[in-house]
Design a protein around this motif. Structure first.
Motif, PDB file in Angstrom:
ATOM      1  N   VAL A   5       0.883  -1.239   0.329  1.00 15.71           N
ATOM      2  CA  VAL A   5       0.047   0.084  -0.017  1.00 15.71           C
ATOM      3  C   VAL A   5       0.419   1.036  -0.077  1.00 15.71           C
ATOM      4  O   VAL A   5       2.211   0.926   0.179  1.00 15.71           O
ATOM      5  CB  VAL A   5      -1.120   0.193   1.315  1.00 15.71           C
ATOM      6  N   ASP A   6       0.248   2.385  -0.062  1.00 18.77           N
ATOM      7  CA  ASP A   6       1.061   3.747  -0.065  1.00 18.77           C
ATOM      8  C   ASP A   6       0.287   4.489   0.717  1.00 18.77           C
ATOM      9  O   ASP A   6       0.927   6.333   1.051  1.00 18.77           O
ATOM     10  CB  ASP A   6       0.656   4.200  -1.827  1.00 18.77           C
ATOM     11  N   THR A   7      -0.826   4.259   1.523  1.00 18.75           N
ATOM     12  CA  THR A   7      -1.640   5.661   2.699  1.00 18.75           C
ATOM     13  C   THR A   7      -1.747   4.875   3.782  1.00 18.75           C
ATOM     14  O   THR A   7      -1.997   3.466   3.736  1.00 18.75           O
ATOM     15  CB  THR A   7      -2.499   6.341   1.811  1.00 18.75           C
ATOM     16  N   GLU A   8      -1.884   5.556   4.558  1.00 21.51           N
ATOM     17  CA  GLU A   8      -2.438   5.446   6.380  1.00 21.51           C
ATOM     18  C   GLU A   8      -3.719   4.254   6.270  1.00 21.51           C
ATOM     19  O   GLU A   8      -3.586   3.860   6.653  1.00 21.51           O
ATOM     20  CB  GLU A   8      -2.413   6.683   6.924  1.00 21.51           C
ATOM     21  N   ASP A   9      -4.488   5.227   4.869  1.00 22.97           N
ATOM     22  CA  ASP A   9      -6.107   4.861   4.810  1.00 22.97           C
ATOM     23  C   ASP A   9      -5.717   3.344   4.418  1.00 22.97           C
ATOM     24  O   ASP A   9      -6.606   2.981   5.160  1.00 22.97           O
ATOM     25  CB  ASP A   9      -6.667   5.459   3.620  1.00 22.97           C
ATOM     26  N   GLU A  10      -5.301   2.978   3.466  1.00 26.52           N
ATOM     27  CA  GLU A  10      -5.005   1.483   2.702  1.00 26.52           C
ATOM     28  C   GLU A  10      -4.693   0.909   4.242  1.00 26.52           C
ATOM     29  O   GLU A  10      -4.884  -0.426   4.111  1.00 26.52           O
ATOM     30  CB  GLU A  10      -4.305   1.521   2.144  1.00 26.52           C
ATOM     31  N   VAL A  11      -3.540   1.384   4.749  1.00 27.59           N
ATOM     32  CA  VAL A  11      -3.105   0.342   5.873  1.00 27.59           C
ATOM     33  C   VAL A  11      -3.989  -0.325   6.769  1.00 27.59           C
ATOM     34  O   VAL A  11      -4.202  -1.330   7.367  1.00 27.59           O
ATOM     35  CB  VAL A  11      -2.238   0.359   6.900  1.00 27.59           C
ATOM     36  N   LEU A  12      -5.618   1.071   7.187  1.00 25.61           N
ATOM     37  CA  LEU A  12      -5.956   0.728   8.443  1.00 25.61           C
ATOM     38  C   LEU A  12      -7.634  -0.025   7.773  1.00 25.61           C
ATOM     39  O   LEU A  12      -7.664  -1.353   8.358  1.00 25.61           O
ATOM     40  CB  LEU A  12      -6.582   2.066   8.819  1.00 25.61           C
ATOM     41  N   ASP A  13      -7.619   0.142   6.588  1.00 27.57           N
ATOM     42  CA  ASP A  13      -8.105  -0.567   5.495  1.00 27.57           C
ATOM     43  C   ASP A  13      -8.363  -2.095   5.943  1.00 27.57           C
ATOM     44  O   ASP A  13      -8.616  -2.956   5.702  1.00 27.57           O
ATOM     45  CB  ASP A  13      -8.509  -0.314   4.145  1.00 27.57           C
ATOM     46  N   VAL A  14      -6.160  -2.367   5.609  1.00 29.50           N
ATOM     47  CA  VAL A  14      -6.102  -4.148   5.675  1.00 29.50           C
ATOM     48  C   VAL A  14      -6.480  -4.348   7.129  1.00 29.50           C
ATOM     49  O   VAL A  14      -6.719  -5.625   7.188  1.00 29.50           O
ATOM     50  CB  VAL A  14      -4.936  -3.980   5.168  1.00 29.50           C
ATOM     51  N   ILE A  15      -5.882  -4.185   7.762  1.00 27.28           N
ATOM     52  CA  ILE A  15      -6.411  -4.056   9.652  1.00 27.28           C
ATOM     53  C   ILE A  15      -7.557  -4.248   9.661  1.00 27.28           C
ATOM     54  O   ILE A  15      -8.203  -5.443  10.531  1.00 27.28           O
ATOM     55  CB  ILE A  15      -5.607  -3.115  10.702  1.00 27.28           C
ATOM     56  N   ASP A  16      -8.322  -3.136   9.402  1.00 29.33           N
ATOM     57  CA  ASP A  16      -9.889  -3.479   9.851  1.00 29.33           C
ATOM     58  C   ASP A  16     -10.615  -4.549   9.215  1.00 29.33           C
ATOM     59  O   ASP A  16     -11.886  -5.460  10.209  1.00 29.33           O
ATOM     60  CB  ASP A  16     -10.596  -2.453   9.579  1.00 29.33           C
ATOM     61  N   SER A  17     -10.450  -4.423   8.293  1.00 25.58           N
ATOM     62  CA  SER A  17     -11.345  -6.095   7.173  1.00 25.58           C
ATOM     63  C   SER A  17     -10.532  -7.057   7.578  1.00 25.58           C
ATOM     64  O   SER A  17     -11.657  -8.017   7.683  1.00 25.58           O
ATOM     65  CB  SER A  17     -10.667  -5.394   5.796  1.00 25.58           C
ATOM     66  N   PHE A  18      -9.640  -7.262   8.112  1.00 27.65           N
ATOM     67  CA  PHE A  18      -8.786  -8.534   9.046  1.00 27.65           C
ATOM     68  C   PHE A  18     -10.020  -9.107  10.312  1.00 27.65           C
ATOM     69  O   PHE A  18      -9.961 -10.176  10.154  1.00 27.65           O
ATOM     70  CB  PHE A  18      -7.006  -8.868   8.965  1.00 27.65           C
ATOM     71  N   TYR A  19     -10.094  -7.866  11.197  1.00 21.92           N
ATOM     72  CA  TYR A  19     -10.853  -8.072  12.405  1.00 21.92           C
ATOM     73  C   TYR A  19     -12.060  -8.555  11.887  1.00 21.92           C
ATOM     74  O   TYR A  19     -12.594  -8.956  12.595  1.00 21.92           O
ATOM     75  CB  TYR A  19     -10.288  -6.647  13.042  1.00 21.92           C
ATOM     76  N   LYS A  20     -13.051  -7.517  10.890  1.00 16.49           N
ATOM     77  CA  LYS A  20     -14.182  -7.784  10.375  1.00 16.49           C
ATOM     78  C   LYS A  20     -14.109  -8.959  10.203  1.00 16.49           C
ATOM     79  O   LYS A  20     -15.320 -10.098  10.305  1.00 16.49           O
ATOM     80  CB  LYS A  20     -14.381  -6.440   9.070  1.00 16.49           C
ATOM     81  N   LYS A  21     -13.646  -9.485   9.671  1.00 18.10           N
ATOM     82  CA  LYS A  21     -13.684 -10.974   9.166  1.00 18.10           C
ATOM     83  C   LYS A  21     -13.771 -12.135  10.140  1.00 18.10           C
ATOM     84  O   LYS A  21     -14.344 -12.625   9.705  1.00 18.10           O
ATOM     85  CB  LYS A  21     -12.484 -11.176   8.070  1.00 18.10           C
ATOM     86  N   TYR A  22     -13.311 -11.875  11.369  1.00 14.80           N
ATOM     87  CA  TYR A  22     -13.245 -12.425  12.282  1.00 14.80           C
ATOM     88  C   TYR A  22     -13.553 -12.219  13.126  1.00 14.80           C
ATOM     89  O   TYR A  22     -13.885 -13.120  14.252  1.00 14.80           O
ATOM     90  CB  TYR A  22     -11.576 -13.212  12.233  1.00 14.80           C
TER      91      TYR A  22
END
Length: 241
Positions: free
Chosen positions: A218-235
């Motif tokens: 990724v290139d931005t802080e928003d992309e980083v948080l999207d990846v982390i949040d998506s992981f948490y929501k998945k589980y």
């Protein structure tokens, strides 16, 4: 003879190659077990009190006006505001940026510091009760992987690459859970990822194509948080809030 007592690197090498007597081995090497044990115990007891956290890796040499320092600070602040703790190596550069962002974001700011002959000194943005010091790299690395639920990897040198491939290997071999690994900076990481895909995987078949699915670039802080949040929501998990 301790590391600081060696006059030069040649003397240090000769000392390592010297045949030791059993008494020397028993008095030096064997007793080191207790020092190692104490670092593990202190690390486990301190880190177990901290909730879900994300490790940020990157170069100690990155200057405060560098774009990746500023980006790491924004990433860490956003992570902290979302309810996660931030774990860094506790030193300057990207590590300082990570702790600074976590501090400004109001989240736990953890530093896993280590004594090095250059570069390393702890930064002032670590929470007072969350600044841990280590003599042994391998103990420190255990703390990173055992208590992180995600890994954000900024541009760095050999130490950063070591931490990155350690995390990939442990996930690949199922020694730890499949937490997200996020590489920040396409211009920095794309060449390495292309080499892994084309040479390591396609040409020599020394890894599986599925292993690349462990990694996001990724290139931005928003992309980083999207990846982390998506992981948490998945589980169906939630951070500290």
């Amino acid at each position: 003879m301790s590391q600081e007592e060696y006059k030069n690197e040649d003397e240090r090498i000769k000392a390592r190659l010297k045949q030791k007597s059993w008494n020397e081995i028993r008095s030096n090497d064997s007793w080191a077990i207790f020092k190692i044990m104490s670092e593990f115990v202190n690390g486990f007891e301190s880190m177990a009190r901290i909730g879900p956290s994300v490790s940020i890796f990157g170069s100690a040499r990155t200057k405060p006006d560098d774009k990746y320092y500023l980006l790491a600070e924004k990433i860490a602040e956003k992570i902290a505001k979302a309810g996660y703790g931030v774990i860094t190596g506790g030193g300057p550069g990207i590590m300082e940026a990570g702790n600074k962002g976590a501090h400004h974001g109001g989240g736990p700011s953890i530093g896993l510091n280590i004594e090095l002959p250059f570069e390393q000194h702890y930064n002032p943005y670590i929470d007072r009760d969350k600044n841990l010091n280590f003599d042994y790299f391998f103990v420190r690395k255990v703390m990173f992987v055992k208590y992180s639920q995600g890994f954000v990897v900024m541009p760095g040198g050999f130490g950063t690459l070591d931490e990155l491939f350690e995390a990939i290997t442990l996930i690949q071999t199922k020694k730890i859970a499949k937490f997200p690994i996020i590489l920040v900076g396409r211009e920095f990481w794309t060449g390495l990822m292309d080499w892994i895909e084309q040479t390591v995987i396609n040409k020599y078949e020394n890894a599986s194509p599925n292993d690349l699915k462990l990694i996001k670039i990724v290139d931005t802080e928003d992309e980083v948080l999207d990846v982390i949040d998506s992981f948490y929501k998945k589980y169906n998990l939630s951070p500290n809030f």
